[in-house]
Design a protein around this motif. Structure first.
Motif, PDB file in Angstrom:
ATOM      1  N   ASN A 103     -24.200 -13.530  46.014  1.00  0.00           N
ATOM      2  CA  ASN A 103     -24.005 -12.140  46.435  1.00  0.00           C
ATOM      3  C   ASN A 103     -22.958 -11.419  45.590  1.00  0.00           C
ATOM      4  O   ASN A 103     -22.812 -10.209  45.691  1.00  0.00           O
ATOM      5  CB  ASN A 103     -23.554 -12.084  47.899  1.00  0.00           C
ATOM      6  CG  ASN A 103     -24.629 -12.578  48.839  1.00  0.00           C
ATOM      7  OD1 ASN A 103     -25.716 -12.042  48.890  1.00  0.00           O
ATOM      8  ND2 ASN A 103     -24.318 -13.632  49.566  1.00  0.00           N
ATOM      9  N   TRP A 104     -22.202 -12.160  44.769  1.00  0.00           N
ATOM     10  CA  TRP A 104     -21.091 -11.579  44.013  1.00  0.00           C
ATOM     11  C   TRP A 104     -21.597 -10.608  42.949  1.00  0.00           C
ATOM     12  O   TRP A 104     -22.617 -10.831  42.305  1.00  0.00           O
ATOM     13  CB  TRP A 104     -20.272 -12.675  43.330  1.00  0.00           C
ATOM     14  CG  TRP A 104     -19.151 -12.094  42.527  1.00  0.00           C
ATOM     15  CD1 TRP A 104     -17.926 -11.756  42.979  1.00  0.00           C
ATOM     16  CD2 TRP A 104     -19.169 -11.760  41.138  1.00  0.00           C
ATOM     17  NE1 TRP A 104     -17.163 -11.225  41.951  1.00  0.00           N
ATOM     18  CE2 TRP A 104     -17.913 -11.221  40.824  1.00  0.00           C
ATOM     19  CE3 TRP A 104     -20.127 -11.853  40.137  1.00  0.00           C
ATOM     20  CZ2 TRP A 104     -17.582 -10.779  39.538  1.00  0.00           C
ATOM     21  CZ3 TRP A 104     -19.806 -11.411  38.864  1.00  0.00           C
ATOM     22  CH2 TRP A 104     -18.543 -10.887  38.581  1.00  0.00           C
ATOM     23  N   SER A 105     -20.831  -9.538  42.760  1.00  0.00           N
ATOM     24  CA  SER A 105     -21.085  -8.587  41.688  1.00  0.00           C
ATOM     25  C   SER A 105     -19.767  -7.918  41.329  1.00  0.00           C
ATOM     26  O   SER A 105     -18.934  -7.668  42.201  1.00  0.00           O
ATOM     27  CB  SER A 105     -22.087  -7.523  42.142  1.00  0.00           C
ATOM     28  OG  SER A 105     -22.266  -6.572  41.125  1.00  0.00           O
ATOM     29  N   ILE A 106     -19.593  -7.608  40.052  1.00  0.00           N
ATOM     30  CA  ILE A 106     -18.366  -6.940  39.630  1.00  0.00           C
ATOM     31  C   ILE A 106     -18.386  -5.468  40.045  1.00  0.00           C
ATOM     32  O   ILE A 106     -17.356  -4.849  40.213  1.00  0.00           O
ATOM     33  CB  ILE A 106     -18.133  -7.067  38.108  1.00  0.00           C
ATOM     34  CG1 ILE A 106     -16.693  -6.707  37.771  1.00  0.00           C
ATOM     35  CG2 ILE A 106     -19.118  -6.227  37.323  1.00  0.00           C
ATOM     36  CD1 ILE A 106     -16.264  -7.068  36.375  1.00  0.00           C
ATOM     37  N   SER A 107     -19.569  -4.911  40.218  1.00  0.00           N
ATOM     38  CA  SER A 107     -19.663  -3.499  40.585  1.00  0.00           C
ATOM     39  C   SER A 107     -20.434  -3.335  41.886  1.00  0.00           C
ATOM     40  O   SER A 107     -20.844  -4.309  42.501  1.00  0.00           O
ATOM     41  CB  SER A 107     -20.293  -2.691  39.449  1.00  0.00           C
ATOM     42  OG  SER A 107     -21.450  -3.310  38.993  1.00  0.00           O
ATOM     43  N   LEU A 108     -20.621  -2.106  42.289  1.00  0.00           N
ATOM     44  CA  LEU A 108     -21.276  -1.824  43.565  1.00  0.00           C
ATOM     45  C   LEU A 108     -22.786  -2.038  43.428  1.00  0.00           C
ATOM     46  O   LEU A 108     -23.535  -1.121  43.128  1.00  0.00           O
ATOM     47  CB  LEU A 108     -20.968  -0.393  44.016  1.00  0.00           C
ATOM     48  CG  LEU A 108     -19.498  -0.090  44.275  1.00  0.00           C
ATOM     49  CD1 LEU A 108     -19.316   1.346  44.727  1.00  0.00           C
ATOM     50  CD2 LEU A 108     -18.925  -1.039  45.315  1.00  0.00           C
ATOM     51  N   GLN A 109     -23.182  -3.273  43.648  1.00  0.00           N
ATOM     52  CA  GLN A 109     -24.586  -3.643  43.533  1.00  0.00           C
ATOM     53  C   GLN A 109     -24.985  -4.535  44.703  1.00  0.00           C
ATOM     54  O   GLN A 109     -24.179  -5.313  45.199  1.00  0.00           O
ATOM     55  CB  GLN A 109     -24.840  -4.416  42.227  1.00  0.00           C
ATOM     56  CG  GLN A 109     -24.587  -3.605  40.990  1.00  0.00           C
ATOM     57  CD  GLN A 109     -24.735  -4.431  39.721  1.00  0.00           C
ATOM     58  OE1 GLN A 109     -24.399  -5.605  39.688  1.00  0.00           O
ATOM     59  NE2 GLN A 109     -25.240  -3.800  38.677  1.00  0.00           N
ATOM     60  N   ILE A 110     -26.242  -4.397  45.083  1.00  0.00           N
ATOM     61  CA  ILE A 110     -26.819  -5.282  46.079  1.00  0.00           C
ATOM     62  C   ILE A 110     -27.821  -6.169  45.342  1.00  0.00           C
ATOM     63  O   ILE A 110     -28.668  -5.670  44.601  1.00  0.00           O
ATOM     64  CB  ILE A 110     -27.528  -4.488  47.207  1.00  0.00           C
ATOM     65  CG1 ILE A 110     -26.523  -3.609  47.951  1.00  0.00           C
ATOM     66  CG2 ILE A 110     -28.255  -5.426  48.162  1.00  0.00           C
ATOM     67  CD1 ILE A 110     -25.472  -4.361  48.726  1.00  0.00           C
ATOM     68  N   ARG A 111     -27.689  -7.459  45.539  1.00  0.00           N
ATOM     69  CA  ARG A 111     -28.542  -8.432  44.851  1.00  0.00           C
ATOM     70  C   ARG A 111     -29.747  -8.804  45.732  1.00  0.00           C
ATOM     71  O   ARG A 111     -29.737  -8.598  46.944  1.00  0.00           O
ATOM     72  CB  ARG A 111     -27.735  -9.692  44.550  1.00  0.00           C
ATOM     73  CG  ARG A 111     -26.504  -9.396  43.749  1.00  0.00           C
ATOM     74  CD  ARG A 111     -26.633  -9.905  42.362  1.00  0.00           C
ATOM     75  NE  ARG A 111     -25.526  -9.410  41.550  1.00  0.00           N
ATOM     76  CZ  ARG A 111     -25.665  -9.008  40.311  1.00  0.00           C
ATOM     77  NH1 ARG A 111     -26.835  -9.025  39.742  1.00  0.00           N
ATOM     78  NH2 ARG A 111     -24.641  -8.590  39.621  1.00  0.00           N
ATOM     79  N   GLU A 112     -30.744  -9.356  45.092  1.00  0.00           N
ATOM     80  CA  GLU A 112     -31.917  -9.838  45.810  1.00  0.00           C
ATOM     81  C   GLU A 112     -31.481 -10.846  46.878  1.00  0.00           C
ATOM     82  O   GLU A 112     -30.630 -11.696  46.620  1.00  0.00           O
ATOM     83  CB  GLU A 112     -32.856 -10.499  44.794  1.00  0.00           C
ATOM     84  CG  GLU A 112     -34.224 -10.806  45.326  1.00  0.00           C
ATOM     85  CD  GLU A 112     -35.152 -11.248  44.199  1.00  0.00           C
ATOM     86  OE1 GLU A 112     -36.213 -10.643  44.056  1.00  0.00           O
ATOM     87  OE2 GLU A 112     -34.782 -12.200  43.468  1.00  0.00           O
ATOM     88  N   LYS A 113     -32.034 -10.723  48.076  1.00  0.00           N
ATOM     89  CA  LYS A 113     -31.699 -11.584  49.223  1.00  0.00           C
ATOM     90  C   LYS A 113     -30.211 -11.531  49.570  1.00  0.00           C
ATOM     91  O   LYS A 113     -29.616 -12.514  49.983  1.00  0.00           O
ATOM     92  CB  LYS A 113     -32.128 -13.032  48.962  1.00  0.00           C
ATOM     93  CG  LYS A 113     -33.612 -13.204  48.758  1.00  0.00           C
ATOM     94  CD  LYS A 113     -33.952 -14.646  48.505  1.00  0.00           C
ATOM     95  CE  LYS A 113     -35.439 -14.778  48.231  1.00  0.00           C
ATOM     96  NZ  LYS A 113     -35.803 -16.152  47.859  1.00  0.00           N
ATOM     97  N   HIS A 114     -29.630 -10.365  49.428  1.00  0.00           N
ATOM     98  CA  HIS A 114     -28.194 -10.175  49.717  1.00  0.00           C
ATOM     99  C   HIS A 114     -27.946 -10.400  51.211  1.00  0.00           C
ATOM    100  O   HIS A 114     -28.734  -9.984  52.048  1.00  0.00           O
ATOM    101  CB  HIS A 114     -27.787  -8.746  49.342  1.00  0.00           C
ATOM    102  CG  HIS A 114     -26.345  -8.594  49.025  1.00  0.00           C
ATOM    103  ND1 HIS A 114     -25.870  -8.520  47.737  1.00  0.00           N
ATOM    104  CD2 HIS A 114     -25.256  -8.510  49.817  1.00  0.00           C
ATOM    105  CE1 HIS A 114     -24.561  -8.381  47.750  1.00  0.00           C
ATOM    106  NE2 HIS A 114     -24.162  -8.373  49.005  1.00  0.00           N
ATOM    107  N   GLU A 115     -26.865 -11.067  51.514  1.00  0.00           N
ATOM    108  CA  GLU A 115     -26.501 -11.351  52.902  1.00  0.00           C
ATOM    109  C   GLU A 115     -25.144 -10.732  53.211  1.00  0.00           C
ATOM    110  O   GLU A 115     -24.316 -10.578  52.316  1.00  0.00           O
ATOM    111  CB  GLU A 115     -26.373 -12.864  53.116  1.00  0.00           C
ATOM    112  CG  GLU A 115     -27.607 -13.662  52.817  1.00  0.00           C
ATOM    113  CD  GLU A 115     -27.304 -15.144  52.839  1.00  0.00           C
ATOM    114  OE1 GLU A 115     -26.744 -15.613  53.849  1.00  0.00           O
ATOM    115  OE2 GLU A 115     -27.590 -15.816  51.839  1.00  0.00           O
ATOM    116  N   LEU A 116     -24.927 -10.425  54.475  1.00  0.00           N
ATOM    117  CA  LEU A 116     -23.601 -10.003  54.917  1.00  0.00           C
ATOM    118  C   LEU A 116     -22.774 -11.261  55.124  1.00  0.00           C
ATOM    119  O   LEU A 116     -23.109 -12.110  55.949  1.00  0.00           O
ATOM    120  CB  LEU A 116     -23.683  -9.193  56.215  1.00  0.00           C
ATOM    121  CG  LEU A 116     -22.336  -8.784  56.810  1.00  0.00           C
ATOM    122  CD1 LEU A 116     -21.546  -7.919  55.832  1.00  0.00           C
ATOM    123  CD2 LEU A 116     -22.548  -8.052  58.126  1.00  0.00           C
TER     124      LEU A 116
END
Length: 195
Positions: A103-116
């Motif tokens: 789920n990690w990203s350096i910027s404001l991005q939502i990844r595939e299958k992102h979880e809270l």
């Protein structure tokens, strides 16, 4: 070895540790598809300010000793406190990366299958990555006996935090809705039980 030099060495080791923790997440992120990208000029300004204040300005100071007019006497107690803060920052930074996983990203991005994510350091605060940057900035101010360099880290962190955290929370509310609202109600932003 002087106290000031010990502070510089500890800062350099901390930055090496920071990169060693970050690099695997950067590599993994390139392999995970982005489904929502909210990068903006404002975010680029915040990331640039943090990089300038937490890496370039102190790195230049460590390499050149400039601006020497802003130096003050380094004290062993300050370097020890700075080392403790920097170690805490790296511990939180590592736990945050490990907990986020794909789920990690350096910027404001939502990844595939992102979880809270709401466990690990996220059980105490919503933005532990910013917690680690705050600890880094404070550690830097104690490790490097220079007013400009100390302020640069704190200002760099503040610019990133205040330009980005509201946008990040709005994005999470859009994606996760009531689940994120409930998470916001039971956690603080970056300082457990306080803020």
């Amino acid at each position: 070895m002087s106290v000031a030099l010990i502070g510089k060495v500890v800062w350099v080791l901390g930055i090496v540790a920071w990169y060693a923790i970050r690099y695997p997440s950067e590599r993994r992120a390139r392999r995970t598809r982005v489904v929502s990208d909210r990068r903006s000029t404002t975010e680029a300004v915040g990331l640039s300010a943090a990089l300038l204040g937490l890496a370039f300005v102190p790195g230049f100071y460590v390499a050149t000793g400039k601006p020497e007019a802003a130096d003050y006497t380094a004290h062993l107690w300050a370097v020890i406190l700075g080392a403790i803060l920097f170690c805490m920052a790296m511990w939180v930074f590592r736990r945050t990366h490990k907990t986020l996983g794909r789920n990690w990203s350096i910027s404001l991005q939502i990844r595939e299958k992102h979880e809270l994510i709401s466990h690990g350091p996220y059980a105490l605060v919503r933005h532990p990555m910013y917690t680690s940057f705050l600890l880094m900035a404070l550690g830097q101010a104690f490790l490097l006996a220079n007013w400009v360099v100390g302020l640069a880290g704190v200002i760099g962190f503040a610019v990133l935090f205040f330009l980005r955290v509201d946008k990040e929370e709005r994005m999470m509310l859009e994606i996760f809705g009531p689940e994120y609202r409930a998470y916001m109600d039971r956690t603080k932003r970056i300082i457990p039980y306080i803020y």
